[in-house]
Design an enzyme around this catalytic site. Structure first.
Site, PDB file in Angstrom:
ATOM      1  N   LYS A 128      11.248  -7.630  -9.121  1.00  0.00           N
ATOM      2  CA  LYS A 128      10.868  -6.207  -9.122  1.00  0.00           C
ATOM      3  C   LYS A 128      12.095  -5.392  -9.480  1.00  0.00           C
ATOM      4  O   LYS A 128      13.218  -5.758  -9.106  1.00  0.00           O
ATOM      5  CB  LYS A 128      10.374  -5.797  -7.728  1.00  0.00           C
ATOM      6  CG  LYS A 128       9.450  -4.609  -7.738  1.00  0.00           C
ATOM      7  CD  LYS A 128       8.034  -5.042  -8.050  1.00  0.00           C
ATOM      8  CE  LYS A 128       7.053  -3.910  -8.061  1.00  0.00           C
ATOM      9  NZ  LYS A 128       5.662  -4.428  -8.196  1.00  0.00           N
TER      10      LYS A 128
HETATM   11  P1  NAD Z   1       0.897   5.065 -10.700  1.00  0.00           P
HETATM   12  O1  NAD Z   1       2.231   5.664 -10.830  1.00  0.00           O
HETATM   13  O2  NAD Z   1       0.027   4.960 -11.906  1.00  0.00           O
HETATM   14  O3  NAD Z   1       0.064   5.852  -9.578  1.00  0.00           O
HETATM   15  C1  NAD Z   1       0.575   6.064  -8.286  1.00  0.00           C
HETATM   16  C2  NAD Z   1      -0.315   7.061  -7.574  1.00  0.00           C
HETATM   17  O4  NAD Z   1       0.151   7.235  -6.236  1.00  0.00           O
HETATM   18  C3  NAD Z   1      -0.303   8.430  -8.214  1.00  0.00           C
HETATM   19  O5  NAD Z   1      -1.604   9.002  -8.145  1.00  0.00           O
HETATM   20  C4  NAD Z   1       0.670   9.218  -7.323  1.00  0.00           C
HETATM   21  O6  NAD Z   1       0.461  10.617  -7.345  1.00  0.00           O
HETATM   22  C5  NAD Z   1       0.325   8.625  -5.977  1.00  0.00           C
HETATM   23  N1  NAD Z   1       1.366   8.840  -4.973  1.00  0.00           N
HETATM   24  C6  NAD Z   1       2.708   8.763  -5.115  1.00  0.00           C
HETATM   25  N2  NAD Z   1       3.322   9.061  -3.970  1.00  0.00           N
HETATM   26  C7  NAD Z   1       2.359   9.348  -3.067  1.00  0.00           C
HETATM   27  C8  NAD Z   1       2.354   9.737  -1.712  1.00  0.00           C
HETATM   28  N3  NAD Z   1       3.488   9.901  -1.023  1.00  0.00           N
HETATM   29  N4  NAD Z   1       1.160   9.957  -1.089  1.00  0.00           N
HETATM   30  C9  NAD Z   1       0.008   9.799  -1.763  1.00  0.00           C
HETATM   31  N5  NAD Z   1      -0.057   9.430  -3.060  1.00  0.00           N
HETATM   32  C10 NAD Z   1       1.111   9.208  -3.696  1.00  0.00           C
HETATM   33  O7  NAD Z   1       1.117   3.625 -10.026  1.00  0.00           O
HETATM   34  P2  NAD Z   1       0.160   2.348 -10.033  1.00  0.00           P
HETATM   35  O8  NAD Z   1       0.612   1.447 -11.114  1.00  0.00           O
HETATM   36  O9  NAD Z   1      -1.252   2.789  -9.974  1.00  0.00           O
HETATM   37  O10 NAD Z   1       0.586   1.654  -8.657  1.00  0.00           O
HETATM   38  C11 NAD Z   1      -0.012   2.013  -7.409  1.00  0.00           C
HETATM   39  C12 NAD Z   1       0.217   0.894  -6.413  1.00  0.00           C
HETATM   40  O11 NAD Z   1      -0.340  -0.332  -6.923  1.00  0.00           O
HETATM   41  C13 NAD Z   1       1.685   0.541  -6.119  1.00  0.00           C
HETATM   42  O12 NAD Z   1       1.805   0.085  -4.784  1.00  0.00           O
HETATM   43  C14 NAD Z   1       1.971  -0.620  -7.081  1.00  0.00           C
HETATM   44  O13 NAD Z   1       3.050  -1.409  -6.659  1.00  0.00           O
HETATM   45  C15 NAD Z   1       0.647  -1.346  -6.985  1.00  0.00           C
HETATM   46  N6  NAD Z   1       0.359  -2.241  -8.097  1.00  0.00           N
HETATM   47  C16 NAD Z   1       0.288  -1.802  -9.379  1.00  0.00           C
HETATM   48  C17 NAD Z   1      -0.037  -2.691 -10.406  1.00  0.00           C
HETATM   49  C18 NAD Z   1      -0.196  -2.248 -11.838  1.00  0.00           C
HETATM   50  O14 NAD Z   1      -0.628  -3.075 -12.666  1.00  0.00           O
HETATM   51  N7  NAD Z   1       0.086  -1.020 -12.178  1.00  0.00           N
HETATM   52  C19 NAD Z   1      -0.235  -4.045 -10.117  1.00  0.00           C
HETATM   53  C20 NAD Z   1      -0.162  -4.474  -8.781  1.00  0.00           C
HETATM   54  C21 NAD Z   1       0.123  -3.557  -7.784  1.00  0.00           C
END
Ligand code: NAD
Length: 442
Positions: A128
């Protein structure tokens, strides 16, 4: 088969909004991942030597690099890449752009990637990375220079057979393409095109895979479908709420709506909204694409974070940041199942409270692995110079998610374990086996 790429691109929106994120204090994710590791190693009686190796990442890389800003001044950035383990294949894991990024947080997230790849039998390890800054405060050209300078600073610490980044919070396909392009242009002309698989989650034009952008949300929905089938629960007509409406949250929301479920509440870094009659997930996505947040969406009323956690619904998908569900939130929640789209959203202290209330928890390393699965498919396509049809990618994802879900459920029932311990146990067994066959060198 070309897929419409419509996830809210939350990263490169250069609005100078102040950070009004809910003042929810987070603990130490790495310490919690270690706690979960200890629980699972005890449950499967894993070798103490292997547990010792897995208790720390192999490499922790920190780079400080200057970037020229739009006004001509220089700013210094701190970037990280944590390489947890590569016994089963190259390090693999996302790149996070967020102001709260720390080395400890990335250590926890990198370890979770090791278990996730192993659980799904994907020949990758865990890693990561990230940069500590708020990408919403930078212009697109600054984001490009920050990404290119970070990639250059990492140098040969990443590579297509060594360590393969992907998108995470605050990053997206465009950022992955800048990363790829920077790496490609320093390896020499002959190898240039062969190394595009140094990163996954790219745009389709730059060598990405059909279905990658929606993959994590789709995987979340596959798990919900399996859970519902097992519980004889009808998803058509049920209600759900989602924390975080970025890549994972918005795709999971739209795909669940297709199954007849109704989104009643959601929220992000700027605020929370509620409508018991249901939110239109497509219109909401358009609103987020245009404004960068769910806040201000006309088809719902604003609520507080505390009120959000009290909303009555069937499914809750945390899809924002880690460590959001502590004892207080666990006591407040009124859902049947928590489906962990985000990595590490639940504190260990919350789990007994949830269990007592009869709320199932489907763990992150099972639920949100659609992303790494399709990342693997993207990497394979690049390696073979192939382009797979969307239908083929979706079929493979569906098969992979359902197979693993079945294995986790079977073990959980057989050994009377919670889903998280069962998922850890399957992944850790594979890693232990690899160490027992290979030993440590020299
Ligand atoms: P992203 O940046 O596209 O979206 C993140 C979202 O969380 C946004 O809507 C943002 O406004 C919101 N957010 C940020 N801080 C916040 C807070 N304090 N309170 C409430 N909402 C908040 O990110 P993503 O890729 O959708 O990732 C989201 C989660 O999923 C993370 O934990 C990431 O590690 C996990 N994840 C993502 C993927 C992927 O393929 N993108 C894969 C596995 C896991």
């Amino acid at each position: 088969m070309a897929q419409k790429e419509t996830a809210p691109q939350t990263a490169p929106v250069a609005t100078a909004t102040a950070n009004v994120e809910a003042n929810h204090k987070r603990g130490n994710l790495n310490a919690i991942v270690q706690q979960q590791l200890e629980k699972a190693t005890a449950a499967i009686n894993m070798s103490k030597d292997v547990a010792l190796i897995l208790s720390q990442p192999k490499n922790e890389i920190i780079v400080n690099f200057p970037v020229r800003m739009d006004d001509g001044s220089f700013q210094l950035f701190k970037g990280y890449r944590v390489q947890h383990n590569n016994i089963l294949g190259p390090y693999k894991g996302g790149i996070r752009y967020h102001e709260d990024v720390t080395l400890d947080e990335l250590k926890g997230l990198a370890a979770a990637m090791t278990w996730k790849s192993a659980l799904h039998d994907i020949p990758f390890g865990g890693g990561k990375g990230g940069i500590k800054f708020n990408p919403r405060l930078n212009s697109k050209s600054e984001l490009e220079r920050i990404t290119r300078r970070y990639t250059h600073a990492l140098g040969s610490n990443i590579g297509p057979e060594f360590d393969i980044p992907a998108p995470d919070v605050g990053t997206n396909g465009q950022i992955m393409v800048w990363l790829m392009d920077t790496y490609m242009n320093v390896v020499g002309f002959e190898e240039k095109n062969a190394v595009r698989r140094v990163v996954t989650g790219k745009t389709i034009t730059a060598g990405g895979s059909y279905g990658r952008e929606s993959a994590t949300g789709q995987g979340v929905v596959h798990c919900i479908v399996e859970w519902a089938r097992h519980k004889r629960f009808n998803l058509n007509g049920c209600t759900y709420m989602v924390q975080g409406y970025g890549n994972v949250g918005s795709w999971a929301s739209r795909l669940l709506a297709k199954l007849g479920a109704t989104l009643v509440a959601t929220g992000d870094y700027k605020g929370y909204i509620y409508n018991p009659e249901g939110l239109n997930t497509h219109k909401l996505t358009e609103h987020v694409v245009a404004t960068g947040s769910v806040a201000g969406y006309k088809g719902a009323k604003p609520i507080t974070r505390d009120e959000f956690f009290q909303v009555e619904c069937d499914l809750f998908i945390p899809a924002a940041l880690e460590l959001e569900i502590d004892e207080k939130e666990a006591k407040a929640l009124r859902c049947k199942v928590i489906v962990e789209g985000a990595n590490g959203p639940t504190y260990p202290e919350a789990e007994p409270i949830l269990a007592e209330k009869g709320i199932d928890v489907l763990p992150d390393i099972l639920v949100n692995s659609g992303g790494v699965m399709v990342s693997y498919f993207e990497w394979m396509q690049n390696k073979r110079s192939e382009r797979w049809e969307l239908e083929e990618v979706e079929q493979r994802l569906d098969h992979g998610m359902k197979r693993t879900y079945g294995q986790v459920q079977e073990l959980a029932l057989e050994k009377k374990m919670d889903y998280r311990t069962a998922a850890y146990a399957i992944g850790l067994k594979r890693i232990e086996q690899a160490y027992s066959e290979r030993g440590i060198f020299p």
